[in-house]
Design a protein around this motif. Structure first.
Motif, PDB file in Angstrom:
ATOM      1  N   SER A  23       9.099  -4.822   2.377  1.00 24.66           N
ATOM      2  CA  SER A  23       8.588  -5.551   1.213  1.00 24.66           C
ATOM      3  C   SER A  23       7.071  -5.649   1.290  1.00 24.66           C
ATOM      4  N   ALA A  24       6.399  -4.668   0.683  1.00 23.02           N
ATOM      5  CA  ALA A  24       4.939  -4.752   0.625  1.00 23.02           C
ATOM      6  C   ALA A  24       4.513  -5.976  -0.188  1.00 23.02           C
ATOM      7  N   LEU A  25       5.367  -6.400  -1.121  1.00 26.97           N
ATOM      8  CA  LEU A  25       5.069  -7.583  -1.930  1.00 26.97           C
ATOM      9  C   LEU A  25       4.873  -8.816  -1.051  1.00 26.97           C
ATOM     10  N   ALA A  26       5.704  -8.947  -0.019  1.00 27.80           N
ATOM     11  CA  ALA A  26       5.577 -10.085   0.896  1.00 27.80           C
ATOM     12  C   ALA A  26       4.245 -10.044   1.634  1.00 27.80           C
ATOM     13  N   VAL A  27       3.851  -8.852   2.058  1.00 27.41           N
ATOM     14  CA  VAL A  27       2.593  -8.709   2.790  1.00 27.41           C
ATOM     15  C   VAL A  27       1.403  -9.033   1.885  1.00 27.41           C
ATOM     16  N   GLN A  28       1.441  -8.502   0.654  1.00 31.51           N
ATOM     17  CA  GLN A  28       0.331  -8.759  -0.270  1.00 31.51           C
ATOM     18  C   GLN A  28       0.213 -10.255  -0.576  1.00 31.51           C
ATOM     19  N   SER A  29       1.343 -10.955  -0.604  1.00 33.40           N
ATOM     20  CA  SER A  29       1.345 -12.368  -1.016  1.00 33.40           C
ATOM     21  C   SER A  29       0.993 -13.324   0.122  1.00 33.40           C
TER      22      SER A  29
ATOM     23  N   ALA B 271       7.705  -0.577  -3.453  1.00 31.21           N
ATOM     24  CA  ALA B 271       6.298  -0.799  -3.791  1.00 31.21           C
ATOM     25  C   ALA B 271       5.389  -0.347  -2.643  1.00 31.21           C
ATOM     26  N   PRO B 272       4.284   0.364  -2.950  1.00 31.42           N
ATOM     27  CA  PRO B 272       3.347   0.768  -1.890  1.00 31.42           C
ATOM     28  C   PRO B 272       2.465  -0.400  -1.473  1.00 31.42           C
ATOM     29  N   LEU B 273       1.977  -0.339  -0.232  1.00 29.02           N
ATOM     30  CA  LEU B 273       1.067  -1.364   0.276  1.00 29.02           C
ATOM     31  C   LEU B 273      -0.353  -1.058  -0.180  1.00 29.02           C
ATOM     32  N   ASP B 274      -0.973  -2.003  -0.870  1.00 28.10           N
ATOM     33  CA  ASP B 274      -2.358  -1.866  -1.315  1.00 28.10           C
ATOM     34  C   ASP B 274      -3.253  -2.456  -0.226  1.00 28.10           C
ATOM     35  N   THR B 275      -3.851  -1.601   0.577  1.00 30.39           N
ATOM     36  CA  THR B 275      -4.596  -2.080   1.748  1.00 30.39           C
ATOM     37  C   THR B 275      -6.013  -2.552   1.416  1.00 30.39           C
ATOM     38  N   ALA B 276      -6.560  -2.133   0.270  1.00 32.90           N
ATOM     39  CA  ALA B 276      -7.964  -2.460  -0.045  1.00 32.90           C
ATOM     40  C   ALA B 276      -8.198  -3.980  -0.089  1.00 32.90           C
ATOM     41  N   PRO B 277      -7.406  -4.758  -0.852  1.00 33.93           N
ATOM     42  CA  PRO B 277      -7.666  -6.205  -0.863  1.00 33.93           C
ATOM     43  C   PRO B 277      -7.386  -6.857   0.487  1.00 33.93           C
ATOM     44  N   LEU B 278      -6.470  -6.301   1.245  1.00 41.19           N
ATOM     45  CA  LEU B 278      -6.203  -6.862   2.573  1.00 41.19           C
ATOM     46  C   LEU B 278      -7.383  -6.634   3.501  1.00 41.19           C
TER      47      LEU B 278
ATOM     48  N   ALA C  81      -0.732  -1.341   8.854  1.00 43.62           N
ATOM     49  CA  ALA C  81       0.175  -0.214   9.097  1.00 43.62           C
ATOM     50  C   ALA C  81       1.063   0.041   7.881  1.00 43.62           C
ATOM     51  N   SER C  82       1.114   1.306   7.466  1.00 44.00           N
ATOM     52  CA  SER C  82       1.944   1.703   6.328  1.00 44.00           C
ATOM     53  C   SER C  82       3.173   2.455   6.816  1.00 44.00           C
ATOM     54  N   GLN C  83       4.271   2.346   6.051  1.00 45.66           N
ATOM     55  CA  GLN C  83       5.574   2.945   6.399  1.00 45.66           C
ATOM     56  C   GLN C  83       5.970   2.534   7.821  1.00 45.66           C
ATOM     57  N   ALA C  84       5.844   1.234   8.084  1.00 43.82           N
ATOM     58  CA  ALA C  84       5.957   0.754   9.472  1.00 43.82           C
ATOM     59  C   ALA C  84       7.167  -0.139   9.695  1.00 43.82           C
ATOM     60  N   ARG C  85       7.794   0.023  10.838  1.00 41.87           N
ATOM     61  CA  ARG C  85       8.836  -0.883  11.344  1.00 41.87           C
ATOM     62  C   ARG C  85       8.224  -1.817  12.390  1.00 41.87           C
TER      63      ARG C  85
ATOM     64  N   GLY D 203       6.917  -7.311   6.060  1.00 41.00           N
ATOM     65  CA  GLY D 203       7.760  -7.665   4.916  1.00 41.00           C
ATOM     66  C   GLY D 203       9.230  -7.551   5.280  1.00 41.00           C
ATOM     67  N   GLU D 204       9.970  -8.646   5.090  1.00 36.07           N
ATOM     68  CA  GLU D 204      11.387  -8.650   5.436  1.00 36.07           C
ATOM     69  C   GLU D 204      12.213  -7.946   4.364  1.00 36.07           C
ATOM     70  N   ARG D 205      13.399  -7.540   4.741  1.00 33.44           N
ATOM     71  CA  ARG D 205      14.323  -6.930   3.787  1.00 33.44           C
ATOM     72  C   ARG D 205      14.547  -7.893   2.614  1.00 33.44           C
TER      73      ARG D 205
END
Length: 269
Positions: A130-136, A59-66, A161-165, A186-188
């Motif tokens: 897990s972009a889902l974890a970040v969004q939530s 899933a991609p990270l949706d940065t706008a709401p963040l 940060a996108s595509q980030a470790r 976002g964790e594995r």
């Protein structure tokens, strides 16, 4: 199927009497059996959890709401990307996820040139696996971080940060001159939770650090550590890191002992 065979099959698929233990853990225990295999319900639950984990990874990270939420909290934000060009490359080349793209490095340098004071604690919100974890969970954690911030700490800048470790926080912190960096990532995904958020705290971020130089707070999700508990742990570690001058293996997390409110709630036995 004969009546006797049907009765035997039903007996084999009965729920294990140890099913009572399942309320203590989301792990797949006491799920029963049907012959030599899993009951249909358990098999379908497994397939659903596996599908959710795969979706979370891609899933991609949706940065706008963040960005909007962080702005409402009063935090300045800047978006950056790692050197990984897309999700496929990110998954195959972890090293690229630890480096800033040249364009993002310039953006952070420009922000550093305009800031009046470097942050004591820089927040980096990274998609990770897990972009889902970040969004939530990222925004509730940031809200609690600001609410619980000790006096004298400057923590009003966030990097998305996108595509980030995890290690991408090091160049971000170094460019902005931050005293510490907290990477919310976002964790594995696992089969019990696809939306688990982790926080990695690093003092004096700079090139060449390893995971031994960081402290980790993990399992921030609905059935795990709450946003308020995670923020309390992070500030405890940050204050101790400031006192010791370092994070990582030399900084032991004793917040569970000293801050009873950060202990996860357990069901009554």
């Amino acid at each position: 199927m004969t009546t006797r065979a049907l009765l035997n099959a039903n007996a084999l698929s009965e729920v294990d009497p140890w099913d009572e233990l399942r309320r203590f853990t989301p792990a797949r225990i006491a799920i029963g059996r049907s012959g030599a295999s899993l009951p249909t319900r358990a098999l379908l639950d497994f397939d659903l959890a596996h599908a959710r984990a795969r979706d979370a990874v891609h899933a991609p990270l949706d940065t706008a709401p963040l960005c909007s939420g962080l702005s409402a909290l009063g935090m300045a934000t800047v978006e950056v990307q790692s050197a990984a060009g897309d999700r496929a490359q990110y998954l195959l080349r972890p090293d690229l996820g630890r480096r800033l793209s040249p364009r993002s490095a310039h953006a952070l340098q420009a922000l550093a040139d305009t800031q009046r004071q470097a942050p004591d604690l820089l927040v980096v919100i990274a998609d990770g696996l897990s972009a889902l974890a970040v969004q939530s969970h990222a925004l509730p954690v940031c809200e609690q971080l600001l609410r619980q911030a000790p006096a004298g700490w400057r923590c009003d800048t966030a990097v998305l940060a996108s595509q980030a470790r995890v290690a991408l926080g090091d160049p971000c912190g170094a460019l902005l001159g931050a005293g510490m960096v907290a990477v919310l990532i976002g964790e594995r995904p696992g089969l019990s939770s696809a939306d688990s958020l982790g926080i990695y705290l690093t003092a004096r971020p700079r090139a060449g650090l390893t995971d031994a130089d960081r402290n980790c707070i993990s399992n921030i999700h609905r059935a795990g550590l709450s946003a308020a508990q995670a923020a309390a742990k992070l500030w405890w570690l940050a204050c101790e890191a400031r006192r010791l001058g370092r994070t990582g293996v030399d900084l032991k997390d004793e917040s569970d002992v000293l801050l009873p409110d950060v202990r996860p709630a357990l069901p009554d036995i």
